[in-house]
Design a protein around this motif. Structure first.
Motif, PDB file in Angstrom:
ATOM      1  N   PRO A 140     -62.291 -61.220  75.211  1.00 51.02           N
ATOM      2  CA  PRO A 140     -61.280 -59.507  74.595  1.00 51.02           C
ATOM      3  C   PRO A 140     -62.730 -58.868  75.184  1.00 51.02           C
ATOM      4  CG  PRO A 140     -61.097 -61.279  72.369  1.00 51.02           C
ATOM      5  CD  PRO A 140     -62.421 -61.877  73.502  1.00 51.02           C
ATOM      6  N   PRO A 141     -61.228 -57.399  75.139  1.00 52.95           N
ATOM      7  CA  PRO A 141     -62.321 -56.543  75.027  1.00 52.95           C
ATOM      8  C   PRO A 141     -62.416 -55.459  74.263  1.00 52.95           C
ATOM      9  CG  PRO A 141     -60.155 -55.457  75.405  1.00 52.95           C
ATOM     10  CD  PRO A 141     -60.082 -57.212  75.539  1.00 52.95           C
ATOM     11  N   ALA A 142     -63.674 -54.834  74.318  1.00 54.78           N
ATOM     12  CA  ALA A 142     -64.559 -54.025  73.140  1.00 54.78           C
ATOM     13  C   ALA A 142     -64.019 -52.822  72.102  1.00 54.78           C
ATOM     14  CB  ALA A 142     -65.846 -54.269  73.601  1.00 54.78           C
TER      15      ALA A 142
ATOM     16  N   VAL B  98     -46.615 -65.719  71.427  1.00 50.84           N
ATOM     17  CA  VAL B  98     -48.509 -65.537  70.889  1.00 50.84           C
ATOM     18  C   VAL B  98     -49.331 -65.822  72.052  1.00 50.84           C
ATOM     19  CG1 VAL B  98     -50.367 -65.983  69.146  1.00 50.84           C
ATOM     20  CG2 VAL B  98     -47.941 -65.045  68.508  1.00 50.84           C
ATOM     21  N   ILE B  99     -50.099 -65.435  72.973  1.00 48.57           N
ATOM     22  CA  ILE B  99     -50.494 -65.978  73.894  1.00 48.57           C
ATOM     23  C   ILE B  99     -52.223 -65.671  73.466  1.00 48.57           C
ATOM     24  CG2 ILE B  99     -51.804 -65.166  76.426  1.00 48.57           C
ATOM     25  CD1 ILE B  99     -48.656 -63.938  76.562  1.00 48.57           C
ATOM     26  N   TYR B 100     -52.710 -67.174  73.590  1.00 49.88           N
ATOM     27  CA  TYR B 100     -54.295 -67.249  73.283  1.00 49.88           C
ATOM     28  C   TYR B 100     -55.068 -67.160  74.200  1.00 49.88           C
ATOM     29  CZ  TYR B 100     -52.069 -68.746  68.707  1.00 49.88           C
ATOM     30  OH  TYR B 100     -50.932 -69.333  67.756  1.00 49.88           O
ATOM     31  N   SER B 101     -56.902 -67.086  74.161  1.00 44.80           N
ATOM     32  CA  SER B 101     -57.882 -66.855  75.296  1.00 44.80           C
ATOM     33  C   SER B 101     -57.617 -68.364  75.369  1.00 44.80           C
ATOM     34  CB  SER B 101     -58.469 -65.950  74.767  1.00 44.80           C
ATOM     35  OG  SER B 101     -59.497 -66.674  73.191  1.00 44.80           O
ATOM     36  N   ARG B 102     -58.870 -68.987  76.201  1.00 53.11           N
ATOM     37  CA  ARG B 102     -58.814 -70.014  76.368  1.00 53.11           C
ATOM     38  C   ARG B 102     -59.716 -71.183  75.282  1.00 53.11           C
ATOM     39  NH1 ARG B 102     -57.522 -70.923  81.571  1.00 53.11           N
ATOM     40  NH2 ARG B 102     -57.397 -69.279  82.929  1.00 53.11           N
ATOM     41  N   GLU B 103     -60.298 -69.825  74.641  1.00 54.56           N
ATOM     42  CA  GLU B 103     -61.115 -70.153  73.027  1.00 54.56           C
ATOM     43  C   GLU B 103     -60.602 -70.128  72.007  1.00 54.56           C
ATOM     44  OE1 GLU B 103     -61.938 -67.407  75.291  1.00 54.56           O
ATOM     45  OE2 GLU B 103     -63.510 -68.440  76.484  1.00 54.56           O
ATOM     46  N   ALA B 104     -58.515 -70.519  72.794  1.00 54.86           N
ATOM     47  CA  ALA B 104     -57.556 -70.778  71.816  1.00 54.86           C
ATOM     48  C   ALA B 104     -58.016 -69.751  70.934  1.00 54.86           C
ATOM     49  CB  ALA B 104     -58.259 -72.123  71.183  1.00 54.86           C
ATOM     50  N   VAL B 105     -58.078 -68.326  70.935  1.00 53.78           N
ATOM     51  CA  VAL B 105     -58.418 -67.432  69.716  1.00 53.78           C
ATOM     52  C   VAL B 105     -56.763 -66.405  70.144  1.00 53.78           C
ATOM     53  CG1 VAL B 105     -59.213 -64.775  69.106  1.00 53.78           C
ATOM     54  CG2 VAL B 105     -60.671 -67.156  69.551  1.00 53.78           C
ATOM     55  N   PRO B 106     -56.450 -65.817  69.041  1.00 53.33           N
ATOM     56  CA  PRO B 106     -55.052 -65.139  69.908  1.00 53.33           C
ATOM     57  C   PRO B 106     -55.522 -64.139  69.916  1.00 53.33           C
ATOM     58  CG  PRO B 106     -54.796 -66.154  67.289  1.00 53.33           C
ATOM     59  CD  PRO B 106     -56.116 -66.284  68.204  1.00 53.33           C
ATOM     60  N   TRP B 107     -54.897 -63.844  71.302  1.00 53.15           N
ATOM     61  CA  TRP B 107     -55.169 -62.822  72.358  1.00 53.15           C
ATOM     62  C   TRP B 107     -53.848 -61.870  72.322  1.00 53.15           C
ATOM     63  CZ3 TRP B 107     -53.968 -61.759  77.964  1.00 53.15           C
ATOM     64  CH2 TRP B 107     -54.045 -61.212  78.437  1.00 53.15           C
ATOM     65  N   MET B 108     -52.875 -62.077  72.123  1.00 51.88           N
ATOM     66  CA  MET B 108     -51.732 -60.895  72.964  1.00 51.88           C
ATOM     67  C   MET B 108     -50.566 -61.881  71.932  1.00 51.88           C
ATOM     68  SD  MET B 108     -49.103 -60.119  76.272  1.00 51.88           S
ATOM     69  CE  MET B 108     -50.456 -59.247  76.758  1.00 51.88           C
ATOM     70  N   ILE B 109     -50.229 -60.576  71.349  1.00 56.32           N
ATOM     71  CA  ILE B 109     -48.364 -60.738  71.029  1.00 56.32           C
ATOM     72  C   ILE B 109     -47.048 -60.089  71.726  1.00 56.32           C
ATOM     73  CG2 ILE B 109     -47.111 -60.434  68.401  1.00 56.32           C
ATOM     74  CD1 ILE B 109     -49.687 -60.321  66.837  1.00 56.32           C
TER      75      ILE B 109
END
Length: 154
Positions: free
Chosen positions: A152-154, A76-87
């Motif tokens: 994250p993209p819209a 699991v990769i997180y954004s700089r804001e510590a939000v899950p971004w990619m699995i």
């Protein structure tokens, strides 16, 4: 399908009690070197060295709950804001990346929603991006660059 050029491996491998072990720098320990682990370590190496994803924002074998079941995401990769971004779901080489693998990672996304899903067997890699407006997944021709993920993209 995305063509991946893996960087030369610089792994630390040792034998322990008759088993080959590979050092996982993310978990900071030696783990059994299975065919799937080989793919995972090479893919992590690629993400960090080639795409410059920050290793500090990655979780390996992240546990999640799907109803009563406990499952683990390979990466699991997180954004700089510590939000899950990619699995990322890794399979050993030779395992076809068909519907069963795609359905597995989509189930993980139900418990841990992210805008990007990736499946790889080391030879083949697929990346899907959530098109939030249309409510569907779109196959990408390349993995996104990490600096593009602050929002994250819209």
């Amino acid at each position: 399908m995305i063509n991946i050029q893996f960087p030369p491996p610089d792994f630390r491998i040792q034998a322990t009690n008759g088993q080959e072990m590979i050092f996982d720098p993310f978990r900071k320990k030696y783990v059994v070197l299975t065919p799937e682990e080989w793919v995972r370590q090479n893919f992590l190496n690629y993400l960090v060295k080639s795409l410059e994803y920050p290793g500090a924002l990655m979780s390996i074998e992240k546990e999640m709950h799907l109803g009563e079941l406990r499952k683990r995401c390979d990466i699991v990769i997180y954004s700089r804001e510590a939000v899950p971004w990619m699995i990322v779901e890794c399979k050993e080489m030779g395992v076809p990346l068909g519907m069963p693998v795609l359905e597995q990672i989509v189930r993980y996304n139900m418990a841990l929603p992210v805008p990007y899903l990736v499946i790889t067997n080391g030879s083949n890699t697929w990346c899907c991006r959530l098109n939030a407006e249309a409510g569907n997944w779109v196959f990408e021709n390349a993995l996104p660059k990490y600096p593009d993920v602050a929002t994250p993209p819209a």
